[in-house]
Design a protein around this motif. Structure first.
Motif, PDB file in Angstrom:
ATOM      1  N   ASP A  34       0.817  -1.216   0.000  1.00 29.18           N
ATOM      2  CA  ASP A  34       0.000   0.000   0.000  1.00 29.18           C
ATOM      3  C   ASP A  34       0.849   1.265   0.000  1.00 29.18           C
ATOM      4  O   ASP A  34       0.349   2.351  -0.264  1.00 29.18           O
ATOM      5  N   PRO A  37       2.303   1.496  -4.406  1.00 29.27           N
ATOM      6  CA  PRO A  37       1.278   1.097  -5.375  1.00 29.27           C
ATOM      7  C   PRO A  37       1.854   0.878  -6.767  1.00 29.27           C
ATOM      8  O   PRO A  37       2.613   1.709  -7.265  1.00 29.27           O
ATOM      9  N   GLU A  43       5.953  -5.632  -3.897  1.00 32.75           N
ATOM     10  CA  GLU A  43       4.897  -6.507  -3.396  1.00 32.75           C
ATOM     11  C   GLU A  43       5.406  -7.931  -3.229  1.00 32.75           C
ATOM     12  O   GLU A  43       5.126  -8.594  -2.223  1.00 32.75           O
ATOM     13  N   GLN A  97      -1.248 -11.219   3.779  1.00 36.61           N
ATOM     14  CA  GLN A  97      -2.273 -10.281   4.244  1.00 36.61           C
ATOM     15  C   GLN A  97      -2.768 -10.619   5.636  1.00 36.61           C
ATOM     16  O   GLN A  97      -3.575  -9.906   6.191  1.00 36.61           O
ATOM     17  N   ARG A 119      -6.240  -4.331   7.796  1.00 32.69           N
ATOM     18  CA  ARG A 119      -5.950  -5.535   7.039  1.00 32.69           C
ATOM     19  C   ARG A 119      -6.170  -6.758   7.899  1.00 32.69           C
ATOM     20  O   ARG A 119      -5.793  -6.810   9.039  1.00 32.69           O
ATOM     21  N   GLN A 125      -9.011  -2.569   3.118  1.00 34.64           N
ATOM     22  CA  GLN A 125      -8.241  -1.438   2.624  1.00 34.64           C
ATOM     23  C   GLN A 125      -7.218  -0.992   3.655  1.00 34.64           C
ATOM     24  O   GLN A 125      -7.472  -0.992   4.850  1.00 34.64           O
ATOM     25  N   PHE A 126      -6.065  -0.626   3.182  1.00 37.54           N
ATOM     26  CA  PHE A 126      -5.023  -0.095   4.051  1.00 37.54           C
ATOM     27  C   PHE A 126      -5.448   1.269   4.589  1.00 37.54           C
ATOM     28  O   PHE A 126      -5.863   2.134   3.848  1.00 37.54           O
ATOM     29  N   GLY A 185      -6.818   5.901   2.931  1.00 40.40           N
ATOM     30  CA  GLY A 185      -7.785   4.816   3.007  1.00 40.40           C
ATOM     31  C   GLY A 185      -8.853   5.021   4.065  1.00 40.40           C
ATOM     32  O   GLY A 185      -9.322   4.068   4.678  1.00 40.40           O
TER      33      GLY A 185
END
Length: 305
Positions: A34, A37, A43, A97, A119, A125-126, A185
């Motif tokens: 997050d 992006p 990631e 996650q 999370r 959503q972060f 977020g």
């Protein structure tokens, strides 16, 4: 992907649990999806270090891994499962996650724990609190002592009302809650932190909660004493001068200083300063020429070598 969780986290195999936690926290802050992006490499690295931490960040799992009973995925070694197989079976709420491994971060690192506040298994959503904004402003000495309401205009345009509490000190920071950067977020906004700089006054000097002032007095007032008016931040007051008051003598006005946080106020300390007339006075000079020989005085006694 490396099969060694210690190597992924950049720690030695004999590292303490605290060192492992610290290493993971540092990497996670840098690589969290997050915060990066669209960066597939970040990631993927985050997935790797999350998987590694889930093994060696848990003391029991770490012991089993070190004994060769489980692999990087937490699967029994006999099954010979690979991480990519395990990850593909984990579903949308994949291993990286899962915030179960972060439960012990809440007390030790509030900023880090806020990264994962939204999370959990199954996504989400972060959310993160917005950054604080730093400002500074100058205020007059008397406004800092007595308190006032003013406005601070932010660089992006809006003006905010700011209450300067009575007794505010130079360098003190005032907080405007929720007036900082917007949250991410849906997270809460940050705060505006305003550092106060107090302009010097022409005759008041602050000393903690006390205030000091030099008060000029005339020669007759110094010799004879009497009532004199002394300015204070809350208005002028009468002060009784003792007769025969010399320059440097200090008198106190109790409770007339800066307001204290817990209630009450400091004092004002008045230092006397005898001031002769601007123009020479012939009669005064004549009097002194007659008076001095009969009244010898050495005010510098004790200073001579």
């Amino acid at each position: 992907m490396s099969r060694d969780p210690y190597e992924l986290l950049g720690v030695k195999k004999d590292a303490t649990q605290k060192e492992i936690q610290s290493a993971f926290r540092k990497l996670a802050k840098k690589l969290h999806p997050d915060l990066n992006p669209g960066d597939k490499q970040a990631e993927d690295r985050f997935k790797e270090i999350s998987a590694a931490y889930e093994i060696v960040g848990d003391e029991d799992k770490r012991k089993r891994f070190d004994r060769g009973e489980i692999d990087m995925t937490g699967a029994e070694q006999a099954q010979r499962n690979y991480y990519r197989d395990y990850a593909s079976q984990a579903g949308a709420g994949g291993r990286y996650q899962n915030n179960a491994g972060f439960a012990d971060f809440g007390d030790s690192d509030d900023i880090f724990s806020s990264f994962f506040s939204g999370r959990g298994r199954g996504g989400g959503q972060f959310r993160s609190q917005g950054q604080n904004r730093q400002y500074s402003m100058e205020v007059d000495f008397l406004d800092a002592i007595n308190g006032t309401k003013t406005q601070i205009r932010l660089p992006d345009g809006p003006a905010l009302d700011l209450q300067i509490p009575a007794g505010t000190r130079d360098g003190q920071t005032l907080r405007l809650k929720g007036k900082g950067e917007p949250g991410i977020g849906g997270g809460p906004p940050g705060d505006a932190l305003v550092e106060i700089r107090v302009r010097p006054h022409k005759f008041y000097v602050r000393d903690g909660d006390d205030i000091r002032i030099d008060l000029p007095i005339s020669l007759p007032e110094a010799v004879l004493g009497g009532k004199v008016r002394v300015p204070t931040p809350s208005g002028a007051v009468n002060l009784t001068l003792p007769a025969n008051s010399s320059t440097g003598k200090v008198l106190r006005l109790k409770g007339k200083g800066a307001p204290k946080r817990g209630g009450g106020a400091g004092d004002i300390y008045v230092s006397l300063k005898v001031v002769l007339p601007d123009e020479p006075d012939a009669k005064l000079a004549e009097f002194m020429s007659e008076w001095a020989p009969a009244n010898p005085q050495n005010p510098r006694k004790g200073m001579e070598e």
